[in-house]
Design a protein around this motif. Structure first.
Motif, PDB file in Angstrom:
ATOM      1  N   GLY A 252       0.813  -1.222   0.000  1.00  0.00           N
ATOM      2  CA  GLY A 252       0.000   0.000   0.000  1.00  0.00           C
ATOM      3  C   GLY A 252       0.835   1.255   0.000  1.00  0.00           C
ATOM      4  N   HIS A 253       2.153   1.085   0.227  1.00  0.00           N
ATOM      5  CA  HIS A 253       3.058   2.228   0.285  1.00  0.00           C
ATOM      6  C   HIS A 253       4.297   2.025  -0.581  1.00  0.00           C
ATOM      7  CE1 HIS A 253       0.540   3.384   3.680  1.00  0.00           C
ATOM      8  NE2 HIS A 253       0.697   2.156   4.125  1.00  0.00           N
ATOM      9  N   GLU A 254       4.809   0.781  -0.594  1.00  0.00           N
ATOM     10  CA  GLU A 254       6.007   0.501  -1.375  1.00  0.00           C
ATOM     11  C   GLU A 254       6.032  -0.965  -1.798  1.00  0.00           C
ATOM     12  OE1 GLU A 254       9.380   1.307   1.038  1.00  0.00           O
ATOM     13  OE2 GLU A 254       8.774  -0.065   2.642  1.00  0.00           O
ATOM     14  N   ILE A 255       6.844  -1.265  -2.793  1.00  0.00           N
ATOM     15  CA  ILE A 255       7.027  -2.635  -3.257  1.00  0.00           C
ATOM     16  C   ILE A 255       7.961  -3.343  -2.279  1.00  0.00           C
ATOM     17  CG2 ILE A 255       8.000  -4.075  -5.102  1.00  0.00           C
ATOM     18  CD1 ILE A 255       7.167  -1.755  -7.031  1.00  0.00           C
ATOM     19  N   VAL A 256       7.529  -4.495  -1.750  1.00  0.00           N
ATOM     20  CA  VAL A 256       8.333  -5.213  -0.753  1.00  0.00           C
ATOM     21  C   VAL A 256       8.912  -6.519  -1.309  1.00  0.00           C
ATOM     22  CG1 VAL A 256       7.101  -4.191   1.186  1.00  0.00           C
ATOM     23  CG2 VAL A 256       6.259  -6.329   0.198  1.00  0.00           C
TER      24      VAL A 256
ATOM     25  N   LYS B  39     -10.539  -1.706   3.406  1.00  0.00           N
ATOM     26  CA  LYS B  39     -11.434  -2.565   4.196  1.00  0.00           C
ATOM     27  C   LYS B  39     -11.378  -4.005   3.697  1.00  0.00           C
ATOM     28  CE  LYS B  39     -14.810   1.107   5.154  1.00  0.00           C
ATOM     29  NZ  LYS B  39     -16.177   1.568   4.832  1.00  0.00           N
ATOM     30  N   LYS B  40     -11.371  -4.172   2.378  1.00  0.00           N
ATOM     31  CA  LYS B  40     -11.324  -5.510   1.782  1.00  0.00           C
ATOM     32  C   LYS B  40     -10.034  -6.224   2.147  1.00  0.00           C
ATOM     33  CE  LYS B  40     -12.105  -7.834  -2.658  1.00  0.00           C
ATOM     34  NZ  LYS B  40     -12.414  -7.639  -4.092  1.00  0.00           N
TER      35      LYS B  40
ATOM     36  N   TYR C 232      -6.027   4.686  10.264  1.00  0.00           N
ATOM     37  CA  TYR C 232      -7.395   4.174  10.320  1.00  0.00           C
ATOM     38  C   TYR C 232      -7.425   2.937  11.213  1.00  0.00           C
ATOM     39  CZ  TYR C 232      -7.240   6.852   5.985  1.00  0.00           C
ATOM     40  OH  TYR C 232      -7.028   7.831   5.049  1.00  0.00           O
ATOM     41  N   MET C 233      -8.235   2.955  12.236  1.00  0.00           N
ATOM     42  CA  MET C 233      -8.422   1.784  13.078  1.00  0.00           C
ATOM     43  C   MET C 233      -9.612   0.984  12.549  1.00  0.00           C
ATOM     44  SD  MET C 233      -7.839   3.316  16.904  1.00  0.00           S
ATOM     45  CE  MET C 233      -6.350   4.224  17.341  1.00  0.00           C
ATOM     46  N   HIS C 234      -9.416  -0.329  12.385  1.00  0.00           N
ATOM     47  CA  HIS C 234     -10.451  -1.205  11.833  1.00  0.00           C
ATOM     48  C   HIS C 234     -10.877  -2.252  12.855  1.00  0.00           C
ATOM     49  CE1 HIS C 234      -9.472   0.035   7.587  1.00  0.00           C
ATOM     50  NE2 HIS C 234      -8.292   0.230   8.137  1.00  0.00           N
ATOM     51  N   ASN C 235     -12.139  -2.657  12.782  1.00  0.00           N
ATOM     52  CA  ASN C 235     -12.588  -3.797  13.579  1.00  0.00           C
ATOM     53  C   ASN C 235     -12.410  -5.087  12.774  1.00  0.00           C
ATOM     54  OD1 ASN C 235     -14.712  -3.889  11.732  1.00  0.00           O
ATOM     55  ND2 ASN C 235     -16.217  -3.001  13.132  1.00  0.00           N
ATOM     56  N   GLU C 236     -12.879  -6.208  13.293  1.00  0.00           N
ATOM     57  CA  GLU C 236     -12.649  -7.494  12.642  1.00  0.00           C
ATOM     58  C   GLU C 236     -13.325  -7.598  11.277  1.00  0.00           C
ATOM     59  OE1 GLU C 236     -13.573 -10.754  15.154  1.00  0.00           O
ATOM     60  OE2 GLU C 236     -11.855 -10.418  16.477  1.00  0.00           O
ATOM     61  N   GLU C 237     -14.376  -6.817  11.054  1.00  0.00           N
ATOM     62  CA  GLU C 237     -15.057  -6.831   9.749  1.00  0.00           C
ATOM     63  C   GLU C 237     -14.389  -5.898   8.742  1.00  0.00           C
ATOM     64  OE1 GLU C 237     -16.976  -6.604  12.733  1.00  0.00           O
ATOM     65  OE2 GLU C 237     -17.020  -8.788  12.503  1.00  0.00           O
ATOM     66  N   GLY C 238     -13.332  -5.223   9.176  1.00  0.00           N
ATOM     67  CA  GLY C 238     -12.640  -4.293   8.289  1.00  0.00           C
ATOM     68  C   GLY C 238     -13.207  -2.890   8.318  1.00  0.00           C
ATOM     69  N   GLU C 239     -14.324  -2.693   9.029  1.00  0.00           N
ATOM     70  CA  GLU C 239     -14.942  -1.370   9.094  1.00  0.00           C
ATOM     71  C   GLU C 239     -14.045  -0.402   9.868  1.00  0.00           C
ATOM     72  OE1 GLU C 239     -17.704  -0.519   7.446  1.00  0.00           O
ATOM     73  OE2 GLU C 239     -17.616  -2.561   6.649  1.00  0.00           O
TER      74      GLU C 239
ATOM     75  N   SER D  33      -4.550   0.581   9.469  1.00  0.00           N
ATOM     76  CA  SER D  33      -3.933   0.926   8.187  1.00  0.00           C
ATOM     77  C   SER D  33      -3.579   2.403   8.230  1.00  0.00           C
ATOM     78  CB  SER D  33      -4.876   0.627   7.015  1.00  0.00           C
ATOM     79  OG  SER D  33      -6.065   1.388   7.121  1.00  0.00           O
ATOM     80  N   TYR D  34      -2.787   2.841   7.303  1.00  0.00           N
ATOM     81  CA  TYR D  34      -2.368   4.252   7.313  1.00  0.00           C
ATOM     82  C   TYR D  34      -2.055   4.699   5.898  1.00  0.00           C
ATOM     83  CZ  TYR D  34       2.364   2.396   6.793  1.00  0.00           C
ATOM     84  OH  TYR D  34       3.464   1.740   6.332  1.00  0.00           O
ATOM     85  N   GLU D  35      -2.077   6.005   5.706  1.00  0.00           N
ATOM     86  CA  GLU D  35      -1.650   6.614   4.451  1.00  0.00           C
ATOM     87  C   GLU D  35      -0.742   7.789   4.778  1.00  0.00           C
ATOM     88  OE1 GLU D  35      -4.564   7.487   1.479  1.00  0.00           O
ATOM     89  OE2 GLU D  35      -5.760   5.710   1.954  1.00  0.00           O
ATOM     90  N   LEU D  36       0.465   7.744   4.260  1.00  0.00           N
ATOM     91  CA  LEU D  36       1.387   8.857   4.440  1.00  0.00           C
ATOM     92  C   LEU D  36       0.945  10.012   3.548  1.00  0.00           C
ATOM     93  CD1 LEU D  36       4.811   6.973   4.484  1.00  0.00           C
ATOM     94  CD2 LEU D  36       3.286   7.535   6.402  1.00  0.00           C
ATOM     95  N   THR D  37       1.138  11.233   4.032  1.00  0.00           N
ATOM     96  CA  THR D  37       0.721  12.407   3.252  1.00  0.00           C
ATOM     97  C   THR D  37       1.893  13.315   2.890  1.00  0.00           C
ATOM     98  OG1 THR D  37       0.257  13.645   5.286  1.00  0.00           O
ATOM     99  CG2 THR D  37      -1.581  12.431   4.280  1.00  0.00           C
TER     100      THR D  37
END
Length: 453
Positions: A29-33, A171-172, A201-208, A244-248
């Motif tokens: 989601g941020h770089e190729i690993v 979420k997926k 972003y904090m997610h629960n077990e359903e990804g929400e 999850s996170y997104e750098l800005t």
């Protein structure tokens, strides 16, 4: 985690094709690993049309590994990943076909960047990879070769992740993360996040998404969440399955992204603002003598303010700074109440606009300089700041004084062509909170580059 794939084939009848080349980039989601790129011997001839399109011919593949020889590596690099491809139905079908020939059932969740692009990048004349990336200013090397097309798809997918303000893609992906015990889970989360500026972003077990926040140091801020002993913090920790996170790249975009996405996603633990975060504003008007005056007022009474403030003290400090730095009159900035000359005139720091000694033309030029610097009302402009990595720039677009959205660019021609810029940016709401955030940031950061067009 995502496995971004592109496959070239022999062509021919449906479900009789063979793989000639495969490229897979494992992307967090941020770089190729991780990555895997290989020619493949399809054990059948390539259609002449395909040879002309890809440049791959039968001689090139004679000594290439057969699919069964690369099958284990493909399984390894795509395990626990969502498979991403441009026209994913095709690439996924070919992979399933090749494994079926080996007596193995290959199953992965998939994301199609064609379908995503149609949803998130509207009104494009074509959604083919070549034409779409051209309209976005994304370069492709080795077009119609697996590595070049897959790498362009990585860049396209990164752009789509940024445009997905409702976070359906993330979420997926989060739903696939294995569940752990609470302490182990929190330690793993902290290990996986950077000490950089962005939105988390904090997610629960359903990804929400149950909470959205921003910070100049995401890891430090999450550690504060995880060690806080308040009732709310304990409940959040219990509900968290993943972060999850997104750098800005900079604080301005983090503030705007947080503001926009809280409004759209309405997370369980984010409290809606009970009142405006900006209570005071500066406006301008021309008095009966023709001088432009600046005035502090309640922001609710002004439709198009020059700039806004959380407290009255901040607004007064700003007005005093303008008076001193731009040679304005205390009477016409509301600092000194008088019917005659202001205090600064008596100490020769005012040129006498208060008693009409300074002409309206001369004085108003100074005020116009202030308006030019601090207001974007009716302007078309691009704000350029540092991006998420070396060589990248963040871009924020304003048209006719209205905030349109922001994005990122690596190449000058992306920044210099407004049509490409409009495709790159993630559209956002031009609400009063966004205006306040931009105006406040422009006030505090003199080094931000402003390009008007």
């Amino acid at each position: 985690m995502y496995a971004i794939v592109d496959i070239e084939t022999t062509g021919g009848k449906y479900n009789e094709e063979g793989t000639t080349e495969i490229a897979i980039y494992k992307f967090d989601g941020h770089e190729i690993v991780d990555q895997f790129i290989s020619l493949v011997n399809p054990e059948r001839p390539i259609q002449p049309f395909v040879v002309g399109l890809t440049g791959i011919n039968n001689d090139m593949l004679r000594n290439a590994p057969k699919f069964y020889e690369v099958a284990k590596r493909i399984i390894e690099i795509t395990t626990d990943c969502v498979l991403v491809a441009h026209n994913a139905k095709f690439d996924y079908r070919i992979l399933k076909l090749e494994y079926r020939r080996l007596g193995y059932t290959y199953e992965r969740q998939t994301i199609c960047t064609v379908e995503l692009s149609k949803k998130l990048i509207l009104d494009q004349p074509s959604y083919s990879l070549g034409k779409l990336t051209k309209s976005l200013g994304i370069p492709i090397t080795d077009r119609h070769r697996a590595s070049g097309d897959a790498l362009a798809t990585v860049k396209l997918f990164q752009l789509l992740l940024n445009k997905d303000s409702e976070k359906e893609i993330i979420k997926k992906s989060v739903r696939k993360i294995p569940k752990n015990q609470l302490d182990t889970k929190l330690i793993r989360i902290l290990d996986d996040v950077p000490s950089s500026t962005g939105v988390y972003y904090m997610h629960n077990e359903e990804g929400e998404i149950i909470y959205i926040g921003k910070s100049r140091n995401i890891r430090k801020r999450l550690n504060q969440h995880f060690t806080n002993e308040s009732h709310k913090a304990k409940k959040m920790r219990h509900d968290i399955a993943a972060v999850s996170y997104e750098l800005t790249g900079n604080e301005l975009l983090a503030l705007l992204k947080e503001n926009d996405e809280i409004k759209k996603n309405k997370p369980k633990y984010n409290r809606a603002l009970k009142k405006d975060i900006f209570n005071y504003a500066v406006t301008s008007f021309t008095n009966e003598d023709g001088y432009i005056e600046l005035k502090i007022m309640k922001s609710s009474l002004i439709e198009n303010p020059i700039t806004t403030f959380t407290t009255l003290k901040q607004a007064k400090n700003f007005m005093e700074m303008l008076t001193e730095n731009y040679g304005l009159c205390q009477k016409f900035t509301g600092i000194y109440k008088t019917d005659t000359s202001c205090f600064n005139y008596s100490i020769k720091s005012c040129d006498g606009a208060c008693i009409s000694e300074e002409s309206t033309v001369s004085y108003n030029e100074k005020v116009e300089e202030v308006l030019q610097r601090f207001s974007y009302l009716n302007k078309n402009m691009v704000l350029i700041d540092r991006g998420r990595e070396t060589g990248e720039k963040s871009i924020l677009l304003i048209e006719e004084g209205k905030f349109q959205g922001f994005g990122y660019a690596n190449l000058n021609h992306q920044i210099n062509h407004i049509d490409i810029l409009k495709n790159i940016i993630s559209p956002m709401q031009n609400n009063r909170d966004a205006q306040h955030i931009i105006q406040s940031y422009m006030r505090r950061n003199k080094n931000i580059k402003v390009v008007e067009y």
